[in-house]
Motif scaffolding. Structure first.
Motif, PDB file in Angstrom:
ATOM      1  N   LEU A  49       0.832  -1.200   0.000  1.00  0.00           N
ATOM      2  CA  LEU A  49       0.000   0.000   0.000  1.00  0.00           C
ATOM      3  C   LEU A  49       0.870   1.255   0.000  1.00  0.00           C
ATOM      4  CD1 LEU A  49      -2.945   1.237   0.429  1.00  0.00           C
ATOM      5  CD2 LEU A  49      -2.262   1.446   2.827  1.00  0.00           C
ATOM      6  N   THR A  50       0.532   2.210  -0.854  1.00  0.00           N
ATOM      7  CA  THR A  50       1.191   3.517  -0.846  1.00  0.00           C
ATOM      8  C   THR A  50       0.147   4.582  -0.526  1.00  0.00           C
ATOM      9  OG1 THR A  50       2.829   2.847  -2.505  1.00  0.00           O
ATOM     10  CG2 THR A  50       2.480   5.212  -2.181  1.00  0.00           C
ATOM     11  N   PRO A  51       0.236   5.238   0.644  1.00  0.00           N
ATOM     12  CA  PRO A  51      -0.681   6.337   0.965  1.00  0.00           C
ATOM     13  C   PRO A  51      -0.265   7.588   0.191  1.00  0.00           C
ATOM     14  CG  PRO A  51       0.370   5.403   2.938  1.00  0.00           C
ATOM     15  CD  PRO A  51       1.140   4.950   1.754  1.00  0.00           C
ATOM     16  N   ILE A  52      -1.238   8.246  -0.429  1.00  0.00           N
ATOM     17  CA  ILE A  52      -0.953   9.451  -1.198  1.00  0.00           C
ATOM     18  C   ILE A  52      -1.850  10.588  -0.721  1.00  0.00           C
ATOM     19  CG2 ILE A  52      -0.982  10.512  -3.479  1.00  0.00           C
ATOM     20  CD1 ILE A  52      -0.294   7.837  -4.676  1.00  0.00           C
ATOM     21  N   TYR A  53      -1.228  11.658  -0.324  1.00  0.00           N
ATOM     22  CA  TYR A  53      -1.938  12.872   0.085  1.00  0.00           C
ATOM     23  C   TYR A  53      -1.756  13.916  -1.013  1.00  0.00           C
ATOM     24  CZ  TYR A  53      -2.732  17.314   2.491  1.00  0.00           C
ATOM     25  OH  TYR A  53      -3.163  18.577   2.833  1.00  0.00           O
ATOM     26  N   ILE A  54      -2.882  14.393  -1.545  1.00  0.00           N
ATOM     27  CA  ILE A  54      -2.849  15.405  -2.595  1.00  0.00           C
ATOM     28  C   ILE A  54      -3.106  16.784  -1.973  1.00  0.00           C
ATOM     29  CG2 ILE A  54      -3.832  16.181  -4.777  1.00  0.00           C
ATOM     30  CD1 ILE A  54      -2.598  13.448  -5.048  1.00  0.00           C
ATOM     31  N   ASP A  55      -2.109  17.651  -2.031  1.00  0.00           N
ATOM     32  CA  ASP A  55      -2.290  19.025  -1.566  1.00  0.00           C
ATOM     33  C   ASP A  55      -2.926  19.814  -2.702  1.00  0.00           C
ATOM     34  OD1 ASP A  55      -2.238  21.572  -0.623  1.00  0.00           O
ATOM     35  OD2 ASP A  55      -0.122  21.595  -0.078  1.00  0.00           O
ATOM     36  N   THR A  56      -4.225  20.025  -2.600  1.00  0.00           N
ATOM     37  CA  THR A  56      -4.982  20.712  -3.650  1.00  0.00           C
ATOM     38  C   THR A  56      -4.949  22.227  -3.514  1.00  0.00           C
ATOM     39  OG1 THR A  56      -7.011  20.652  -2.342  1.00  0.00           O
ATOM     40  CG2 THR A  56      -6.576  18.760  -3.787  1.00  0.00           C
ATOM     41  N   GLY A  57      -4.438  22.715  -2.383  1.00  0.00           N
ATOM     42  CA  GLY A  57      -4.524  24.142  -2.096  1.00  0.00           C
ATOM     43  C   GLY A  57      -5.853  24.500  -1.461  1.00  0.00           C
ATOM     44  N   LEU A  58      -6.694  23.490  -1.214  1.00  0.00           N
ATOM     45  CA  LEU A  58      -8.039  23.699  -0.678  1.00  0.00           C
ATOM     46  C   LEU A  58      -8.181  23.086   0.710  1.00  0.00           C
ATOM     47  CD1 LEU A  58      -9.848  22.625  -3.974  1.00  0.00           C
ATOM     48  CD2 LEU A  58      -9.390  24.978  -3.234  1.00  0.00           C
ATOM     49  N   MET A  59      -7.048  22.852   1.377  1.00  0.00           N
ATOM     50  CA  MET A  59      -7.048  22.140   2.647  1.00  0.00           C
ATOM     51  C   MET A  59      -7.068  23.108   3.837  1.00  0.00           C
ATOM     52  SD  MET A  59      -7.034  19.431   0.961  1.00  0.00           S
ATOM     53  CE  MET A  59      -7.050  18.154   2.211  1.00  0.00           C
ATOM     54  N   ARG A  60      -7.285  22.527   5.032  1.00  0.00           N
ATOM     55  CA  ARG A  60      -7.272  23.319   6.260  1.00  0.00           C
ATOM     56  C   ARG A  60      -5.884  23.873   6.567  1.00  0.00           C
ATOM     57  NH1 ARG A  60     -10.916  18.970   9.598  1.00  0.00           N
ATOM     58  NH2 ARG A  60      -9.805  17.580   8.192  1.00  0.00           N
ATOM     59  N   LYS A  61      -5.844  24.847   7.446  1.00  0.00           N
ATOM     60  CA  LYS A  61      -4.578  25.457   7.841  1.00  0.00           C
ATOM     61  C   LYS A  61      -3.678  24.404   8.503  1.00  0.00           C
ATOM     62  CE  LYS A  61      -2.688  29.453  10.309  1.00  0.00           C
ATOM     63  NZ  LYS A  61      -3.015  30.678  11.093  1.00  0.00           N
ATOM     64  N   GLY A  62      -2.466  24.273   8.001  1.00  0.00           N
ATOM     65  CA  GLY A  62      -1.493  23.345   8.570  1.00  0.00           C
ATOM     66  C   GLY A  62      -1.728  21.884   8.239  1.00  0.00           C
ATOM     67  N   GLU A  63      -2.677  21.599   7.349  1.00  0.00           N
ATOM     68  CA  GLU A  63      -3.063  20.215   7.050  1.00  0.00           C
ATOM     69  C   GLU A  63      -1.900  19.393   6.511  1.00  0.00           C
ATOM     70  OE1 GLU A  63      -5.909  17.750   7.540  1.00  0.00           O
ATOM     71  OE2 GLU A  63      -7.040  19.239   6.419  1.00  0.00           O
ATOM     72  N   THR A  64      -1.199  19.925   5.536  1.00  0.00           N
ATOM     73  CA  THR A  64      -0.136  19.159   4.882  1.00  0.00           C
ATOM     74  C   THR A  64       0.959  18.797   5.865  1.00  0.00           C
ATOM     75  OG1 THR A  64      -0.624  20.254   2.778  1.00  0.00           O
ATOM     76  CG2 THR A  64       1.529  19.164   2.983  1.00  0.00           C
ATOM     77  N   GLU A  65       1.358  19.747   6.690  1.00  0.00           N
ATOM     78  CA  GLU A  65       2.415  19.487   7.676  1.00  0.00           C
ATOM     79  C   GLU A  65       1.954  18.443   8.700  1.00  0.00           C
ATOM     80  OE1 GLU A  65       2.884  23.346   5.746  1.00  0.00           O
ATOM     81  OE2 GLU A  65       1.209  22.455   6.843  1.00  0.00           O
ATOM     82  N   GLN A  66       0.686  18.516   9.085  1.00  0.00           N
ATOM     83  CA  GLN A  66       0.162  17.567  10.069  1.00  0.00           C
ATOM     84  C   GLN A  66       0.125  16.151   9.500  1.00  0.00           C
ATOM     85  OE1 GLN A  66      -3.446  18.642  12.281  1.00  0.00           O
ATOM     86  NE2 GLN A  66      -4.092  16.506  12.059  1.00  0.00           N
ATOM     87  N   ILE A  67      -0.283  16.034   8.245  1.00  0.00           N
ATOM     88  CA  ILE A  67      -0.319  14.719   7.597  1.00  0.00           C
ATOM     89  C   ILE A  67       1.073  14.100   7.582  1.00  0.00           C
ATOM     90  CG2 ILE A  67      -0.606  13.551   5.363  1.00  0.00           C
ATOM     91  CD1 ILE A  67      -3.212  14.073   6.707  1.00  0.00           C
ATOM     92  N   ALA A  68       2.061  14.903   7.198  1.00  0.00           N
ATOM     93  CA  ALA A  68       3.433  14.408   7.123  1.00  0.00           C
ATOM     94  C   ALA A  68       3.909  13.888   8.473  1.00  0.00           C
ATOM     95  CB  ALA A  68       4.358  15.510   6.621  1.00  0.00           C
TER      96      ALA A  68
END
Length: 305
Positions: A49-68
């Motif tokens: 399994l490869t989890p993929i998070y797509i940063d669409t620019g439409l996410m909550r504040k700090g979402e991408t950093e939190q996912i990582a």
């Protein structure tokens, strides 16, 4: 209520049986639904399994950093910066259903591109029962149900939590040992802030919605809403300093619910509402006023689009 232990055993067995020796990717958004789906799939097929998070620019504040940070234990996690592609695709789009369709198409094409490089033939999603009911009933399309394009380049789509309601998904998340910031997180729409911006989606409007949503979530953390957020609904006149401005109108919404199928607008203290409006208007020069939505579901939906 679902038997959590039995569900986990059955779901992991089903995932393993469906995918077999093939490889899969999981659409990871950071919400409880996709996080549970990802964890179940990871337990079932491990490094296939490869989890993929797509940063669409439409996410909550700090979402991408939190996912990582939260999913760093999954060494194969990939974070894709697709912000420019999504904003370009949404340019000029104002109809809510068209927005969902554009975003659904964008997601699936991103996943197809990554899957091809990884030689993955299955897509795992966090679709839950209310998503299917609302899409099939014509209430609104969910980007991972009714918003999918007709032609999808995957051998199969796996939806391990498709028959669960939100409160049941949370029970499974707790049992799986997911962090509280995931298991207790308020729902967030699959199309992201695009459906919290009425009319055309622009970087400016999304930035306003993102900061306003952050204020609402922060101020209402102790009031236990089922879902609380802010939406940019239009423009109106206001006064900033000695100047007349034509700025954004932000609507605040906070509801109580069990499963999202119905909801009641939450009765909040006046001083809390005043703090929210003060923070939103005080930190954004482009916001002219803040209103509070007192409409239940039905007749309204929880989100604005």
């Amino acid at each position: 209520m679902v038997d959590v232990d039995e569900f986990i055993d059955e779901a992991t067995a089903e995932i393993e049986a469906q995918i077999g020796d093939e490889r899969a990717i999981i659409a990871l958004s950071g919400g409880v639904d996709s996080s549970v789906a990802a964890t179940l799939a990871y337990e079932a097929i491990g490094d296939k399994l490869t989890p993929i998070y797509i940063d669409t620019g439409l996410m909550r504040k700090g979402e991408t950093e939190q996912i990582a940070a939260t999913f760093s234990f999954m060494e194969s996690l990939q974070i894709i910066d697709a912000r420019d592609r999504f904003f370009e695709a949404l340019e000029g789009v104002t109809d809510p259903e068209e927005k969902r369709s554009v975003i659904g198409e964008g997601f699936i094409r991103e996943f197809e591109r990554e899957a091809k490089e990884l030689d993955a033939t299955y897509l795992v999603q966090g679709t839950i029962y209310p998503d299917r009911i609302e899409s099939e009933g014509g209430i609104k399309s969910h980007h991972n149900v009714g918003g999918l394009p007709e032609i999808v380049d995957f051998e199969g789509i796996v939806e391990p939590v498709r028959d669960l309601y939100k409160d049941e998904v949370r029970e499974v998340a707790r049992k799986l040992g997911l962090e509280e910031i995931i298991s207790e997180r308020m729902p967030f729409p699959g199309p992201g802030l695009a459906v919290r911006v009425l009319g055309e989606v622009t970087p400016e409007k999304v930035a306003v919605a993102r900061e306003a949503c952050h204020v609402v979530e922060d101020e209402l953390a102790d009031h236990d809403p089922w879902q609380a957020f802010a939406a940019v609904i239009g423009k109106g006149t206001g006064v900033k300093g000695d100047n007349r401005v034509h700025g954004w109108i932000v609507s605040v919404r906070s509801v109580e619910s069990r499963d999202g199928m119905t909801a009641r607008a939450q009765e909040l203290p006046w001083d809390v509402l005043q703090r929210i409006q003060s923070r939103i208007t005080g930190t954004n020069d482009n916001v002219a006023r803040v209103v509070y939505d007192v409409t239940h579901k039905p007749p309204a939906t929880i989100e604005y689009e």
